[in-house]
Design a protein around this motif. Structure first.
Motif, PDB file in Angstrom:
ATOM      1  N   GLY A  58     -34.033 -38.502 -15.095  1.00 27.63           N
ATOM      2  CA  GLY A  58     -34.679 -38.693 -13.446  1.00 27.63           C
ATOM      3  C   GLY A  58     -32.941 -38.474 -12.841  1.00 27.63           C
ATOM      4  O   GLY A  58     -32.960 -37.961 -11.782  1.00 27.63           O
ATOM      5  N   ILE A  59     -32.176 -39.444 -13.514  1.00 29.50           N
ATOM      6  CA  ILE A  59     -31.389 -39.068 -12.491  1.00 29.50           C
ATOM      7  C   ILE A  59     -30.354 -37.302 -12.571  1.00 29.50           C
ATOM      8  O   ILE A  59     -29.966 -36.705 -11.598  1.00 29.50           O
ATOM      9  N   GLY A  60     -31.282 -36.796 -14.205  1.00 32.62           N
ATOM     10  CA  GLY A  60     -30.533 -35.290 -13.169  1.00 32.62           C
ATOM     11  C   GLY A  60     -31.732 -34.114 -13.075  1.00 32.62           C
ATOM     12  O   GLY A  60     -30.826 -33.335 -12.727  1.00 32.62           O
ATOM     13  N   ALA A  61     -32.528 -34.667 -12.922  1.00 33.42           N
ATOM     14  CA  ALA A  61     -33.372 -34.278 -11.887  1.00 33.42           C
ATOM     15  C   ALA A  61     -33.030 -34.655 -10.326  1.00 33.42           C
ATOM     16  O   ALA A  61     -33.335 -33.727  -9.492  1.00 33.42           O
ATOM     17  N   ALA A  62     -32.444 -35.821  -9.838  1.00 34.14           N
ATOM     18  CA  ALA A  62     -32.073 -36.025  -8.584  1.00 34.14           C
ATOM     19  C   ALA A  62     -30.906 -35.272  -8.007  1.00 34.14           C
ATOM     20  O   ALA A  62     -30.800 -34.747  -7.485  1.00 34.14           O
ATOM     21  N   LEU A  63     -29.975 -34.355  -9.135  1.00 33.69           N
ATOM     22  CA  LEU A  63     -29.231 -33.583  -9.025  1.00 33.69           C
ATOM     23  C   LEU A  63     -29.234 -31.900  -9.439  1.00 33.69           C
ATOM     24  O   LEU A  63     -28.365 -31.565  -8.882  1.00 33.69           O
ATOM     25  N   PHE A  76     -34.398 -46.954  -5.335  1.00 32.16           N
ATOM     26  CA  PHE A  76     -34.307 -45.909  -3.910  1.00 32.16           C
ATOM     27  C   PHE A  76     -33.006 -44.686  -3.660  1.00 32.16           C
ATOM     28  O   PHE A  76     -34.161 -43.693  -3.173  1.00 32.16           O
ATOM     29  N   LEU A  77     -32.293 -44.847  -4.859  1.00 25.36           N
ATOM     30  CA  LEU A  77     -31.300 -44.082  -4.566  1.00 25.36           C
ATOM     31  C   LEU A  77     -31.161 -42.718  -5.275  1.00 25.36           C
ATOM     32  O   LEU A  77     -31.171 -41.783  -4.661  1.00 25.36           O
ATOM     33  N   VAL A  78     -32.008 -43.210  -6.553  1.00 27.25           N
ATOM     34  CA  VAL A  78     -32.130 -42.014  -7.601  1.00 27.25           C
ATOM     35  C   VAL A  78     -34.036 -40.663  -6.497  1.00 27.25           C
ATOM     36  O   VAL A  78     -33.801 -40.048  -6.262  1.00 27.25           O
ATOM     37  N   PHE A  79     -34.192 -41.536  -6.040  1.00 26.54           N
ATOM     38  CA  PHE A  79     -35.826 -40.736  -4.951  1.00 26.54           C
ATOM     39  C   PHE A  79     -34.871 -40.531  -3.644  1.00 26.54           C
ATOM     40  O   PHE A  79     -35.479 -38.782  -2.926  1.00 26.54           O
ATOM     41  N   ALA A  80     -34.302 -41.345  -3.363  1.00 24.56           N
ATOM     42  CA  ALA A  80     -33.344 -40.734  -1.991  1.00 24.56           C
ATOM     43  C   ALA A  80     -32.487 -39.626  -2.154  1.00 24.56           C
ATOM     44  O   ALA A  80     -32.578 -38.177  -1.435  1.00 24.56           O
ATOM     45  N   VAL A  81     -31.841 -39.311  -3.253  1.00 27.28           N
ATOM     46  CA  VAL A  81     -30.754 -38.056  -3.418  1.00 27.28           C
ATOM     47  C   VAL A  81     -31.514 -37.039  -3.514  1.00 27.28           C
ATOM     48  O   VAL A  81     -31.411 -35.791  -3.432  1.00 27.28           O
ATOM     49  N   GLY A  82     -32.509 -37.272  -4.448  1.00 31.60           N
ATOM     50  CA  GLY A  82     -33.383 -35.930  -5.290  1.00 31.60           C
ATOM     51  C   GLY A  82     -33.935 -35.297  -4.218  1.00 31.60           C
ATOM     52  O   GLY A  82     -34.263 -34.169  -4.205  1.00 31.60           O
ATOM     53  N   GLY A  83     -34.523 -36.053  -3.422  1.00 34.63           N
ATOM     54  CA  GLY A  83     -35.708 -35.609  -1.853  1.00 34.63           C
ATOM     55  C   GLY A  83     -34.792 -35.058  -1.457  1.00 34.63           C
ATOM     56  O   GLY A  83     -35.108 -34.011  -0.514  1.00 34.63           O
ATOM     57  N   VAL A  84     -33.824 -35.357  -0.301  1.00 35.88           N
ATOM     58  CA  VAL A  84     -32.974 -34.599   0.529  1.00 35.88           C
ATOM     59  C   VAL A  84     -32.166 -33.433  -0.427  1.00 35.88           C
ATOM     60  O   VAL A  84     -32.218 -32.836   0.045  1.00 35.88           O
ATOM     61  N   GLY A  85     -31.810 -33.961  -1.857  1.00 35.84           N
ATOM     62  CA  GLY A  85     -31.073 -32.453  -2.270  1.00 35.84           C
ATOM     63  C   GLY A  85     -32.905 -31.169  -2.733  1.00 35.84           C
ATOM     64  O   GLY A  85     -32.309 -30.273  -2.234  1.00 35.84           O
ATOM     65  N   THR A 124     -28.295 -31.784 -17.362  1.00 34.94           N
ATOM     66  CA  THR A 124     -28.326 -31.227 -16.082  1.00 34.94           C
ATOM     67  C   THR A 124     -26.924 -30.574 -15.578  1.00 34.94           C
ATOM     68  O   THR A 124     -26.689 -29.715 -15.550  1.00 34.94           O
ATOM     69  N   ALA A 125     -25.852 -30.920 -16.827  1.00 38.40           N
ATOM     70  CA  ALA A 125     -24.611 -30.078 -16.774  1.00 38.40           C
ATOM     71  C   ALA A 125     -25.213 -28.721 -17.057  1.00 38.40           C
ATOM     72  O   ALA A 125     -24.420 -27.768 -16.327  1.00 38.40           O
ATOM     73  N   LEU A 126     -25.956 -28.387 -18.162  1.00 38.47           N
ATOM     74  CA  LEU A 126     -25.840 -27.334 -19.021  1.00 38.47           C
ATOM     75  C   LEU A 126     -26.716 -26.378 -17.513  1.00 38.47           C
ATOM     76  O   LEU A 126     -26.620 -25.475 -18.238  1.00 38.47           O
ATOM     77  N   MET A 127     -28.231 -26.929 -17.842  1.00 44.13           N
ATOM     78  CA  MET A 127     -28.596 -26.170 -15.994  1.00 44.13           C
ATOM     79  C   MET A 127     -28.212 -26.029 -15.314  1.00 44.13           C
ATOM     80  O   MET A 127     -27.591 -24.395 -14.565  1.00 44.13           O
ATOM     81  N   TYR A 128     -26.616 -26.711 -14.644  1.00 39.83           N
ATOM     82  CA  TYR A 128     -25.879 -26.371 -13.406  1.00 39.83           C
ATOM     83  C   TYR A 128     -24.864 -25.078 -14.107  1.00 39.83           C
ATOM     84  O   TYR A 128     -24.946 -24.216 -13.047  1.00 39.83           O
ATOM     85  N   ASN A 129     -24.841 -25.406 -15.144  1.00 41.16           N
ATOM     86  CA  ASN A 129     -24.057 -23.576 -15.375  1.00 41.16           C
ATOM     87  C   ASN A 129     -24.990 -22.452 -16.092  1.00 41.16           C
ATOM     88  O   ASN A 129     -24.270 -21.533 -15.372  1.00 41.16           O
ATOM     89  N   GLY A 130     -26.430 -22.240 -15.923  1.00 37.46           N
ATOM     90  CA  GLY A 130     -27.554 -21.334 -15.762  1.00 37.46           C
ATOM     91  C   GLY A 130     -27.554 -21.036 -14.573  1.00 37.46           C
ATOM     92  O   GLY A 130     -27.566 -20.133 -14.729  1.00 37.46           O
ATOM     93  N   LEU A 131     -27.624 -22.095 -13.680  1.00 37.20           N
ATOM     94  CA  LEU A 131     -28.804 -22.008 -12.019  1.00 37.20           C
ATOM     95  C   LEU A 131     -27.626 -20.324 -11.368  1.00 37.20           C
ATOM     96  O   LEU A 131     -27.954 -19.395 -11.087  1.00 37.20           O
ATOM     97  N   PRO A 132     -26.232 -21.233 -11.656  1.00 40.80           N
ATOM     98  CA  PRO A 132     -25.265 -19.870 -11.110  1.00 40.80           C
ATOM     99  C   PRO A 132     -24.888 -18.902 -11.931  1.00 40.80           C
ATOM    100  O   PRO A 132     -24.442 -17.935 -10.639  1.00 40.80           O
ATOM    101  N   SER A 133     -24.718 -18.803 -13.195  1.00 38.76           N
ATOM    102  CA  SER A 133     -24.022 -17.400 -13.356  1.00 38.76           C
ATOM    103  C   SER A 133     -25.715 -16.800 -13.848  1.00 38.76           C
ATOM    104  O   SER A 133     -25.444 -15.514 -13.799  1.00 38.76           O
ATOM    105  N   ALA A 134     -27.035 -17.108 -13.542  1.00 39.52           N
ATOM    106  CA  ALA A 134     -27.950 -16.121 -13.104  1.00 39.52           C
ATOM    107  C   ALA A 134     -27.844 -15.253 -11.867  1.00 39.52           C
ATOM    108  O   ALA A 134     -28.109 -14.082 -11.513  1.00 39.52           O
ATOM    109  N   SER A 135     -27.690 -16.366 -10.856  1.00 39.51           N
ATOM    110  CA  SER A 135     -27.578 -15.885  -9.732  1.00 39.51           C
ATOM    111  C   SER A 135     -26.765 -14.759  -9.390  1.00 39.51           C
ATOM    112  O   SER A 135     -26.533 -13.532  -8.855  1.00 39.51           O
TER     113      SER A 135
END
Length: 252
Positions: free
Chosen positions: A155-160, A107-116, A198-209
């Motif tokens: 799945g947790i990475g996708a929620a974040l 429930f927490l993973v679905f809720a956190v990922g969905g709200v995000g 997920t941390a590597l993807m986080y690094n890529g998104l802001p860098s590209a932006s």
């Protein structure tokens, strides 16, 4: 007396819909009354059983496995995020059964990922009903359901991940202060502790932006300084993340 602010029900209903849908997805397992054994379930359950037993017995050791993995003494949690493992062990100790643990964490993973995801889609000025529809699709297709079906950490990475998109959106829409380095640091710290991909993807998104939105030479110095601030705080907050654990193990 100050007048109480009126509740904006139009703004609240999408979040309520997402949370209720997350509860429904968790309820599907409740109807069976069984735990789900997937591809990574045994591995991660051993990790969390290890930390739960350590907390229960007051015998803490984030390097050696004293209870899980057949009491083999293997170094596991030090490489896979010890703080997050102890958090899950504490939850397991509180709920007492793997069945309840799976229901709550699903429930927490679905809720956190969905709200995000709703917030990320809505940030692009998408109509609320369309944003909810996109969010529901995200919650049922791809990586996010893999936590419930296989205890897979993607799945947790996708929620974040949607929260990384929100930080990247700030670089598009906030012209005065495009880099919110405290928010970015918290997200990177959590991602490094939970899921390195997920941390590597986080690094890529802001860098590209940043590369797309801030090409003016006069802004580069200030943006670079804010990156340094975020990086320094991230190392301060997460000095025990899995990469640091690797070095500790090698030293020992």
């Amino acid at each position: 007396m100050k007048k109480l602010k009126k509740i904006n029900y139009a703004a609240c209903w999408p979040y309520l819909a997402v949370v209720l849908f997350a509860a429904y997805l968790a309820y599907r397992q409740m109807r069976t009354g069984n735990i789900i054994i997937g591809s990574d379930t045994i591995f991660h359950f051993n990790r969390f059983y290890e930390t739960e037993e350590q907390i229960r017995n007051g015998n803490l050791s984030w390097f050696m496995t004293l209870y899980g993995f057949n009491q083999s003494g293997r170094v596991i949690n030090a490489f896979y995020g010890p703080a997050f493992a102890y958090l899950n062990g504490l939850l397991l100790l509180a709920v007492r059964t793997w069945y309840r643990y799976q229901i709550i964490t699903s429930f927490l993973v679905f809720a956190v990922g969905g709200v995000g995801m709703y917030r990320a889609v809505h940030r692009f000025k998408v109509r609320g009903s369309v944003a909810v529809l996109v969010t529901i699709i995200y919650m049922t297709i791809g990586w996010l359901p893999r936590w419930q079906s296989g205890s897979n950490f993607t799945g947790i990475g996708a929620a974040l991940m949607p929260y990384g998109i929100l930080v990247a959106c700030d670089m598009f829409y906030d012209k005065e202060k495009p880099i919110h380095w405290i928010k970015l640091t918290i997200l990177m710290t959590v991602a490094l502790e939970v899921h390195l991909l997920t941390a590597l993807m986080y690094n890529g998104l802001p860098s590209a932006s940043l590369a797309l939105c801030h090409h003016q030479a006069r802004k580069q110095a200030g943006d670079f300084a804010e990156h340094l601030e975020g990086g320094a705080l991230n190392h301060l907050l997460d000095g025990q993340h899995p990469l640091a654990s690797v070095l500790d193990v090698q030293d020992q």
